[in-house]
Design a protein around this motif. Structure first.
Motif, PDB file in Angstrom:
ATOM      1  N   GLY A 180      68.397  53.172  26.817  1.00 57.43           N
ATOM      2  CA  GLY A 180      68.183  54.426  25.992  1.00 57.43           C
ATOM      3  C   GLY A 180      68.988  55.604  26.259  1.00 57.43           C
ATOM      4  N   HIS A 181      69.087  55.760  27.598  1.00 63.00           N
ATOM      5  CA  HIS A 181      70.178  56.916  27.998  1.00 63.00           C
ATOM      6  C   HIS A 181      71.528  56.845  27.638  1.00 63.00           C
ATOM      7  CE1 HIS A 181      66.763  58.842  30.014  1.00 63.00           C
ATOM      8  NE2 HIS A 181      66.824  58.013  31.105  1.00 63.00           N
ATOM      9  N   LEU A 241      70.945  65.779  28.883  1.00 66.49           N
ATOM     10  CA  LEU A 241      70.166  64.196  29.491  1.00 66.49           C
ATOM     11  C   LEU A 241      70.216  64.431  31.049  1.00 66.49           C
ATOM     12  CD1 LEU A 241      71.888  61.290  27.836  1.00 66.49           C
ATOM     13  CD2 LEU A 241      69.781  62.134  27.351  1.00 66.49           C
ATOM     14  N   ILE A 242      71.187  65.492  31.670  1.00 63.95           N
ATOM     15  CA  ILE A 242      71.237  65.428  33.079  1.00 63.95           C
ATOM     16  C   ILE A 242      70.087  65.566  33.827  1.00 63.95           C
ATOM     17  CG2 ILE A 242      72.108  67.164  34.962  1.00 63.95           C
ATOM     18  CD1 ILE A 242      74.616  67.278  33.586  1.00 63.95           C
ATOM     19  N   TYR A 283      61.255  48.268  33.011  1.00 58.27           N
ATOM     20  CA  TYR A 283      60.813  49.383  32.088  1.00 58.27           C
ATOM     21  C   TYR A 283      61.952  50.409  32.108  1.00 58.27           C
ATOM     22  CZ  TYR A 283      59.036  54.117  31.515  1.00 58.27           C
ATOM     23  OH  TYR A 283      58.724  55.680  31.088  1.00 58.27           O
ATOM     24  N   PHE A 284      62.254  50.663  33.649  1.00 60.94           N
ATOM     25  CA  PHE A 284      63.225  51.524  33.863  1.00 60.94           C
ATOM     26  C   PHE A 284      64.630  51.067  33.466  1.00 60.94           C
ATOM     27  CE2 PHE A 284      60.422  53.272  37.487  1.00 60.94           C
ATOM     28  CZ  PHE A 284      60.468  54.511  36.998  1.00 60.94           C
ATOM     29  N   TYR A 285      65.058  49.894  33.313  1.00 66.60           N
ATOM     30  CA  TYR A 285      66.292  49.513  32.919  1.00 66.60           C
ATOM     31  C   TYR A 285      66.110  49.749  31.265  1.00 66.60           C
ATOM     32  CZ  TYR A 285      68.333  47.023  36.836  1.00 66.60           C
ATOM     33  OH  TYR A 285      68.506  46.868  38.193  1.00 66.60           O
ATOM     34  N   GLU A 336      74.815  56.487  39.192  1.00 68.49           N
ATOM     35  CA  GLU A 336      75.970  56.379  38.485  1.00 68.49           C
ATOM     36  C   GLU A 336      76.154  56.815  37.181  1.00 68.49           C
ATOM     37  OE1 GLU A 336      78.744  55.685  39.573  1.00 68.49           O
ATOM     38  OE2 GLU A 336      78.727  54.226  41.116  1.00 68.49           O
ATOM     39  N   LEU A 337      75.133  56.961  36.447  1.00 71.70           N
ATOM     40  CA  LEU A 337      74.772  57.440  35.316  1.00 71.70           C
ATOM     41  C   LEU A 337      74.943  59.143  35.424  1.00 71.70           C
ATOM     42  CD1 LEU A 337      74.661  57.863  32.035  1.00 71.70           C
ATOM     43  CD2 LEU A 337      72.180  57.256  32.255  1.00 71.70           C
TER      44      LEU A 337
END
Length: 323
Positions: A42-43, A55-56, A35-37, A90-91
């Motif tokens: 999407g991000h 998005l931050i 789910y988180f992946y 990292e994102l």
């Protein structure tokens, strides 16, 4: 500062004193990991359309949620949650980097590296080094970028996708050392483009090279522009910027600016103005500091036409980011 503004800057610390109740072991369903992946993918897509600032807050809050779940989980689920948390960190580092918040970007890259080291994931540790090298390149420190990538490549057993990340970032580091580094740049990008054929694009992180049809052309044109090889860069950008998908709006805006800079260096100011007009509109919408930095480079390249009609047209083209 209100809570919304506080979160939007990513300033709320990711690491804090943990309440004992938050580390009480409990069952965490393994299906939460995919789910988180899925959310991460999407991000990535939203980042290309919107830029970093919207998005931050979301990404940093999700890192804290994932970290909390990891503290409560055990066994393989805990390890997988730490792994996905590192990719979110990292994102977050990249989003702050794109927003021009260098110190906060380095902070998040450091968190990602710590998470990767906790679970002993060689690929993930090397991936964090490639992203740290990217930050150093954006700061103009080519030698540090090269050395960080060399360190990453020294790890045994790396997957192809991580080698690709390291080699292309190392090429960027070399490009900052001057035009005499062209052979190293070309060699690294050529090798990376061969290795990428073995990369599975469905892996949820570290596969950007398989998601952009022009990935290596972009890296080469960017490196050539830094080294002053403007004709070669312009020829590549002219192909890239006619084929970029509409969803990659932020990246296309950056690429248009780089092409405009090459045009200015080649004595083609009218073409540079046309490209800058579209690029500046994108920069105003996405609020990418990295994009604005590229426009500052272009502005310097257009200085010789400041008093001419084309110079006035150029300043008008940049109006979206100056109003």
């Amino acid at each position: 500062m209100d809570r919304r503004s506080f979160l939007a800057t990513g300033s709320l610390a990711a690491l804090a004193v943990i309440d004992p109740a938050d580390v009480t072991p409990r069952h965490i369903d393994p299906q939460i990991v995919p789910y988180f992946y899925q959310q991460l993918n999407g991000h990535y897509a939203a980042d290309m359309m919107l830029g970093p600032r919207d998005l931050i807050g979301t990404v940093t809050e999700q890192y804290r949620l994932i970290g909390g779940l990891a503290r409560a989980a055990g066994g393989p689920v805990r390890e997988e949650l730490i792994r996905v948390a590192a990719t979110y960190a990292e994102l977050a580092g990249w989003l702050h980097q794109d927003a021009g918040q260098w110190d906060t970007s380095a902070y998040w890259h450091g968190i990602a590296q710590t998470d990767a080291q906790m679970i002993g994931d060689v690929d993930l540790v090397a991936y964090t080094l490639s992203n740290a090298a990217h930050l150093r390149s954006d700061l103009g420190d080519g030698r540090a970028a090269v050395e960080l990538c060399q360190l990453g490549l020294s790890h045994p057993g790396l997957s192809d996708r991580i080698r690709v990340n390291l080699m292309q970032q190392q090429a960027h580091g070399h490009s900052l050392l001057g035009p005499e580094s062209r052979a190293e740049v070309d060699s690294l990008l050529d090798a990376a483009s061969r290795v990428v054929e073995g990369v599975d694009p469905e892996i949820p992180w570290g596969t950007a090279a398989r998601r952009n049809a022009y990935f290596f052309e972009v890296q080469r044109a960017t490196c050539y522009g830094r080294m002053g090889l403007h004709r070669e860069a312009q020829d590549i950008w002219s192909v890239i910027n006619t084929g970029m998908p509409p969803a990659a709006r932020r990246d296309t805006g950056v690429y248009l600016t780089r092409q405009a800079t090459a045009c200015a260096a080649l004595g083609e100011p009218e073409r540079a103005v046309d490209l800058a007009r579209t690029s500046a509109q994108v920069a105003a919408e996405t609020r990418s500091a990295r994009h604005r930095k590229e426009l500052d480079v272009l502005r310097k390249g257009m200085r010789r036409w400041t008093k001419d009609t084309v110079g006035h047209r150029f300043e008008e083209a940049l109006r979206p980011i100056t109003v």
